[in-house]
Design a protein around this motif. Structure first.
Motif, PDB file in Angstrom:
ATOM      1  N   MET A 197       4.881  -3.884 -10.848  1.00 46.87           N
ATOM      2  CA  MET A 197       4.376  -3.769  -9.487  1.00 46.87           C
ATOM      3  C   MET A 197       3.788  -2.378  -9.241  1.00 46.87           C
ATOM      4  O   MET A 197       2.688  -2.226  -8.706  1.00 46.87           O
ATOM      5  CB  MET A 197       5.493  -4.066  -8.478  1.00 46.87           C
ATOM      6  N   GLN A 198       4.535  -1.367  -9.640  1.00 44.29           N
ATOM      7  CA  GLN A 198       4.070   0.005  -9.453  1.00 44.29           C
ATOM      8  C   GLN A 198       2.793   0.264 -10.250  1.00 44.29           C
ATOM      9  O   GLN A 198       1.861   0.903  -9.751  1.00 44.29           O
ATOM     10  CB  GLN A 198       5.165   0.986  -9.868  1.00 44.29           C
ATOM     11  N   ALA A 199       2.729  -0.263 -11.446  1.00 39.31           N
ATOM     12  CA  ALA A 199       1.567  -0.032 -12.297  1.00 39.31           C
ATOM     13  C   ALA A 199       0.301  -0.675 -11.737  1.00 39.31           C
ATOM     14  O   ALA A 199      -0.798  -0.148 -11.918  1.00 39.31           O
ATOM     15  CB  ALA A 199       1.846  -0.569 -13.703  1.00 39.31           C
ATOM     16  N   HIS A 200       0.448  -1.791 -11.038  1.00 38.85           N
ATOM     17  CA  HIS A 200      -0.720  -2.539 -10.561  1.00 38.85           C
ATOM     18  C   HIS A 200      -0.957  -2.396  -9.058  1.00 38.85           C
ATOM     19  O   HIS A 200      -1.862  -3.040  -8.525  1.00 38.85           O
ATOM     20  CB  HIS A 200      -0.573  -4.014 -10.936  1.00 38.85           C
ATOM     21  N   GLY A 201      -0.168  -1.580  -8.399  1.00 41.21           N
ATOM     22  CA  GLY A 201      -0.381  -1.382  -6.970  1.00 41.21           C
ATOM     23  C   GLY A 201      -0.008  -2.580  -6.122  1.00 41.21           C
ATOM     24  O   GLY A 201      -0.606  -2.809  -5.064  1.00 41.21           O
ATOM     25  N   VAL A 202       0.972  -3.347  -6.587  1.00 38.27           N
ATOM     26  CA  VAL A 202       1.467  -4.504  -5.844  1.00 38.27           C
ATOM     27  C   VAL A 202       2.724  -4.089  -5.094  1.00 38.27           C
ATOM     28  O   VAL A 202       3.554  -3.329  -5.607  1.00 38.27           O
ATOM     29  CB  VAL A 202       1.743  -5.680  -6.798  1.00 38.27           C
ATOM     30  N   LEU A 203       2.891  -4.595  -3.878  1.00 39.39           N
ATOM     31  CA  LEU A 203       3.959  -4.144  -2.985  1.00 39.39           C
ATOM     32  C   LEU A 203       5.023  -5.228  -2.785  1.00 39.39           C
ATOM     33  O   LEU A 203       4.698  -6.424  -2.764  1.00 39.39           O
ATOM     34  CB  LEU A 203       3.380  -3.767  -1.622  1.00 39.39           C
ATOM     35  N   PRO A 204       6.283  -4.825  -2.601  1.00 37.70           N
ATOM     36  CA  PRO A 204       7.298  -5.819  -2.230  1.00 37.70           C
ATOM     37  C   PRO A 204       7.043  -6.316  -0.810  1.00 37.70           C
ATOM     38  O   PRO A 204       6.660  -5.544   0.063  1.00 37.70           O
ATOM     39  CB  PRO A 204       8.605  -5.024  -2.317  1.00 37.70           C
ATOM     40  N   SER A 205       7.237  -7.597  -0.599  1.00 34.52           N
ATOM     41  CA  SER A 205       7.020  -8.180   0.727  1.00 34.52           C
ATOM     42  C   SER A 205       8.315  -8.757   1.300  1.00 34.52           C
ATOM     43  O   SER A 205       8.752  -8.355   2.372  1.00 34.52           O
ATOM     44  CB  SER A 205       5.952  -9.265   0.648  1.00 34.52           C
TER      45      SER A 205
END
Length: 349
Positions: free
Chosen positions: A159-167
């Motif tokens: 997630m951190q590597a791809h700029g994806v956020l927890p929702s």
């Protein structure tokens, strides 16, 4: 008179009114005076009445849009709440998942019935105002509802590597959000999961800073003076408890249209707090649908609550004496709502 059972009520969010739920309001709440009032509010705003949407000849993609799904789900859940058997049950706390927070506000008495519907209806529209992006559901739990911590760590790193956020943290599932390209790259890099990632149709990047336009619209149109102190303890998406007499309505308004929209919603923690702080005799999941039941069961397994340490133990307990009552499940509805006679219900129940 027998002592009442203590229950925590759970309000469902988006994704719970689907084809099997079409006609839910007509089946369970036809003729309820609040339903007529909700229809009038919709029609005054130039929107189709809930009863008409619920009575559609077939379920369509239009039912999944925020401006339709949110008020439908809210009305089903809130009217279910009013119909609960109060001679048998004492509601000791209320919580919800994501959009279910707005229903929880009304159930707890922090806003009145009409304001609660207006908030859910408006947020159904506002939820469609956001920066580019969407949501994807990851099933991290194995077939017995246990989650490998090393898998969680691997997913977090990707997630951190791809700029994806927890929702949303949802038991053994994790809902993530972000721009479409970032989600696609993230999904392609994932290890093999028990189920492939599922992109949620019609969903924006909820519970992330990408929802700033939605939060701004809410703050501009939904007034503070609708909010008061909850009459029943209210557990939010951080696990914080809002109690009667010590709640600042301004702070509750600020959380609802700030943090609750822009930061991750931790349903896992909300249910964990409900269990540990209130030790209920049962959890009651309001309708429509029952899609949230699995997530709640996974939280029970994570906490080994009542020695429920696996999916099979959960299923066995549910078959014997259900700790989780799903009001949207036909076989369990009668436990919490003995009959669907709306004449005995009122907005002040």
């Amino acid at each position: 008179m027998a002592e009442r059972e203590r229950i925590v009520v759970v309000c469902p969010g988006r994704g719970t009114y689907n084809a099997p739920e079409l006609g839910y309001l007509a089946r369970h709440h036809a003729g309820h005076p609040l339903l007529a009032r909700f229809d009038a509010i919709r029609e005054q705003g130039g929107k189709q009445a809930l009863t008409a949407l619920d009575a559609a000849p077939k379920f369509t993609a239009a039912h999944l849009k925020g401006d339709v799904a949110a008020p439908l789900i809210h009305a089903c859940a809130y009217l279910d709440f009013l119909a609960l058997d109060r001679d048998r049950f004492e509601v000791v706390a209320v919580t919800g998942n994501s959009m279910g927070w707005y229903t929880a506000l009304a159930c707890a008495g922090a806003v009145d019935a009409e304001a609660g519907f207006r908030i859910a209806d408006a947020m159904g529209v506002n939820s469609q105002a956001h920066d580019e992006g969407g949501q994807s559901v990851l099933v991290l739990a194995d077939d017995d509802w246990r989650v490998d911590p090393s898998l969680e760590a691997q997913v977090a790193a990707l997630m951190q590597a791809h700029g994806v956020l927890p929702s949303i943290r949802l038991g053994g599932m994790l809902v993530v959000a972000g721009p479409s390209a970032a989600l696609a790259a993230f999904e392609a890099a994932l290890p093999v999961l028990s189920r492939p990632p599922m992109r949620l149709p019609g969903h924006g990047p909820f519970h992330t800073p990408l929802m700033h336009p939605s939060a701004a619209a809410a703050r501009a149109s939904l007034p503070l003076d609708w909010f008061g102190q909850p009459q029943i303890p209210l557990i939010d998406g951080r696990g914080a408890i809002w109690r009667r007499a010590v709640t600042d309505p301004a702070a509750l308004w600020d959380y609802t249209f700030g943090h609750q929209i822009l930061q991750p919603y931790d349903f896992t923690t909300a249910i964990t707090v409900a269990l540990r702080e209130f030790a209920p005799d049962r959890l009651v999941l309001l309708g429509p649908g029952e899609t949230l039941g699995g997530a709640i069961g996974q939280v029970l397994v994570r906490n080994k609550w009542l020695d429920i340490s696996s999916r099979s133990r959960f299923s066995a307990r549910q078959g014997e004496d259900p700790f989780l009552i799903g009001v949207g499940r036909p076989g369990q509805r009668g436990i919490a709502i003995p009959c669907d006679t709306t004449s005995e219900n009122s907005a002040t129940s």
